[in-house]
Design a protein around this motif. Structure first.
Motif, PDB file in Angstrom:
ATOM      1  N   UNK A 153       0.866  -1.193   0.000  1.00 26.92           N
ATOM      2  CA  UNK A 153       0.000   0.000   0.000  1.00 26.92           C
ATOM      3  C   UNK A 153       0.897   1.236   0.000  1.00 26.92           C
ATOM      4  N   UNK A 154       0.961   1.901  -1.148  1.00 31.18           N
ATOM      5  CA  UNK A 154       1.861   3.031  -1.276  1.00 31.18           C
ATOM      6  C   UNK A 154       1.093   4.353  -1.310  1.00 31.18           C
ATOM      7  N   UNK A 155      -0.234   4.228  -1.464  1.00 34.33           N
ATOM      8  CA  UNK A 155      -1.066   5.429  -1.533  1.00 34.33           C
ATOM      9  C   UNK A 155      -1.444   5.825  -0.105  1.00 34.33           C
ATOM     10  N   UNK A 156      -0.574   6.638   0.489  1.00 28.46           N
ATOM     11  CA  UNK A 156      -0.707   6.927   1.927  1.00 28.46           C
ATOM     12  C   UNK A 156      -0.937   8.415   2.143  1.00 28.46           C
ATOM     13  N   UNK A 157      -1.953   8.714   2.954  1.00 25.39           N
ATOM     14  CA  UNK A 157      -2.160  10.101   3.388  1.00 25.39           C
ATOM     15  C   UNK A 157      -1.748  10.222   4.843  1.00 25.39           C
ATOM     16  N   UNK A 158      -1.105  11.331   5.174  1.00 29.90           N
ATOM     17  CA  UNK A 158      -0.813  11.625   6.580  1.00 29.90           C
ATOM     18  C   UNK A 158      -1.637  12.849   6.979  1.00 29.90           C
ATOM     19  N   UNK A 159      -2.425  12.696   8.047  1.00 32.18           N
ATOM     20  CA  UNK A 159      -3.171  13.835   8.608  1.00 32.18           C
ATOM     21  C   UNK A 159      -2.271  14.539   9.612  1.00 32.18           C
ATOM     22  N   UNK A 160      -2.100  15.846   9.444  1.00 31.12           N
ATOM     23  CA  UNK A 160      -1.268  16.622  10.381  1.00 31.12           C
ATOM     24  C   UNK A 160      -2.107  17.755  10.962  1.00 31.12           C
ATOM     25  N   UNK A 161      -1.736  18.190  12.171  1.00 29.57           N
ATOM     26  CA  UNK A 161      -2.484  19.298  12.789  1.00 29.57           C
ATOM     27  C   UNK A 161      -1.544  20.393  13.264  1.00 29.57           C
ATOM     28  N   UNK A 162      -1.992  21.645  13.046  1.00 29.50           N
ATOM     29  CA  UNK A 162      -1.224  22.768  13.593  1.00 29.50           C
ATOM     30  C   UNK A 162      -2.122  23.588  14.518  1.00 29.50           C
ATOM     31  N   UNK A 163      -1.458  24.438  15.328  1.00 30.47           N
ATOM     32  CA  UNK A 163      -2.222  25.231  16.298  1.00 30.47           C
ATOM     33  C   UNK A 163      -2.473  24.446  17.581  1.00 30.47           C
ATOM     34  N   UNK A 164      -1.590  23.460  17.852  1.00 30.46           N
ATOM     35  CA  UNK A 164      -1.788  22.621  19.048  1.00 30.46           C
ATOM     36  C   UNK A 164      -1.274  23.340  20.294  1.00 30.46           C
ATOM     37  N   UNK A 165      -1.802  22.963  21.474  1.00 27.54           N
ATOM     38  CA  UNK A 165      -1.320  23.612  22.700  1.00 27.54           C
ATOM     39  C   UNK A 165       0.186  23.400  22.862  1.00 27.54           C
ATOM     40  N   UNK A 166       0.886  24.483  23.070  1.00 29.49           N
ATOM     41  CA  UNK A 166       2.332  24.403  23.313  1.00 29.49           C
ATOM     42  C   UNK A 166       3.152  24.215  22.047  1.00 29.49           C
TER      43      UNK A 166
END
Ligand code: SF4
Length: 378
Positions: A153-166
């Motif tokens: 499985x090479x079709x990979x999405x990574x969910x990332x988040x910004x604006x996190x505490x600290x």
């Protein structure tokens, strides 16, 4: 057109999350087994209503689908692909958490037809993962990606988040760098939203926790746009970036306001002009299918006017914008006739641009997308 399946189970609840899911407990194996039976009953119910319109994508989301044993989930996926009118090679995405993926499990899922995985990574710093209540650790992210590649499985999405505490800007830059080092096909970058009635919203409002302000969030978002674009990713939706040819077909369906079948407790669907939300209570959901029919929290016939507004609202999230000719073909009227004052106002404020064929957000509009969408709600 596609199918969304909601798996409302999680190993623990993240502090910012307001999706419907329950934390797994001792009775989980029986509960999950019964839930999968109800999902099949629901799929058969919509099979009759849906007819033969071809389905291009299947998205198994949640919740955390990967907490269900891979054999059981694989059984559901291959059954859905067989029973519903999917095209020959549909996009089949499953959401997963790095802590609950094993190489053997991925192989089973891949053999059943799963060909895209969306990993809930969020950050590469253990202190930040802990501060938002994520169960996985940074070390598990690379291991999961490796297991996925090993299973083909090479079709990979990574969910990332910004604006996190600290979270400092440098943390976010490090997260982007670590994510890029894994060479994913697709990246989603979401700013933290303090949803009502979540622990995090309460802690922030009581002054117990601090999150970056709007300027800090904008700086992180701007960095993501610049760095990912510079690394060969196409910025095709406000929060989404893909290598060429790797855009998410399933999510495009939402941004184009197309119909889809939604299955599962808390899932939404849009069929035959009806938008519904299933009851977000898995016991009542299972009971209703035991009795043979759906139990909605909401179910509304969407008027053509409302659908046109929604098509503009979600379509403006796409950086390609909304094509006037396609809109005319779909509704028999130009969006200029419907929204001229609103569009002129957005143009005057520099939030959108018009190239003679498409209306799209500007760089400024990207940061103020809520204001752009709101302008099309009549
Ligand atoms: S894993 Fe996903 S669905 Fe589950 S609590 Fe966390 S954010 Fe919500």
């Amino acid at each position: 057109m596609g199918v969304y399946v909601h798996i409302p189970f999680c190993a623990q609840k993240c502090y910012y999350c307001d999706f419907y899911s329950v934390v797994v407990s001792e009775d989980f194996p029986t509960l999950a087994g019964n839930y999968l039976v109800s999902l099949r009953q629901e799929a058969l119910y919509y099979r009759k209503i849906w007819g033969e319109q071809p389905l291009d994508s299947l998205f198994i989301g949640g919740g955390t689908p990967s907490v269900i044993p891979p054999e059981e989930l694989a059984g559901l996926v291959s059954w859905l692909l067989k029973e519903l009118p999917f095209v020959a090679e549909p996009e089949v995405t499953m959401e997963a958490n790095p802590h609950s993926l094993t190489a053997a499990g991925v192989e089973v899922l891949s053999a059943a037809g799963v060909n895209r995985i969306s990993l809930g990574v969020q950050a590469f710093q253990n202190n930040l993962l802990k501060s938002i209540g994520r169960i996985h650790r940074a070390e598990q992210i690379g291991e999961s990606v490796e297991a996925l590649r090993k299973a083909g499985v090479d079709n990979i999405n990574l969910d990332l988040m910004f604006g996190l505490p600290g979270q400092r800007v440098q943390d976010w830059l490090n997260t982007l760098e670590s994510a890029l080092a894994l060479e994913p096909a697709h990246l989603s970058c979401y700013g933290l939203i303090l949803e009502e009635n979540t622990p995090m919203e309460k802690w922030v409002s009581e002054g117990l926790m601090e999150v970056p302000n709007d300027d800090g969030q904008a700086e992180m978002y701007e960095a993501a746009c610049r760095i990912l674009k510079g690394s060969g990713y196409e910025h095709y939706e406000i929060s989404n970036f893909a290598l060429p040819g790797k855009r998410s077909s399933h999510n495009l369906l939402y941004w184009q306001n197309k119909p889809f079948i939604g299955l599962g407790s808390g899932a939404t669907g849009y069929i035959g002009g009806n938008r519904y939300r299933n009851i977000p209570d898995l016991w009542r959901y299972m009971q209703s299918w035991h009795e043979g029919g759906p139990l909605y929290e909401d179910c509304d016939q969407v008027s053509v006017e409302r659908e046109m507004d929604e098509t503009m609202m979600v379509g403006m999230r796409l950086l390609a914008g909304v094509d006037e000719a396609s809109f005319c073909r779909r509704y028999g009227i130009s969006f200029w006739e419907l929204y001229q004052p609103a569009i002129n106002d957005l143009l005057a404020r520099g939030l959108v641009e018009w190239d003679g064929a498409k209306l799209r957000v500007t760089r400024l509009g990207l940061f103020l997308e809520n204001q752009v969408s709101a302008a099309f709600l009549r």
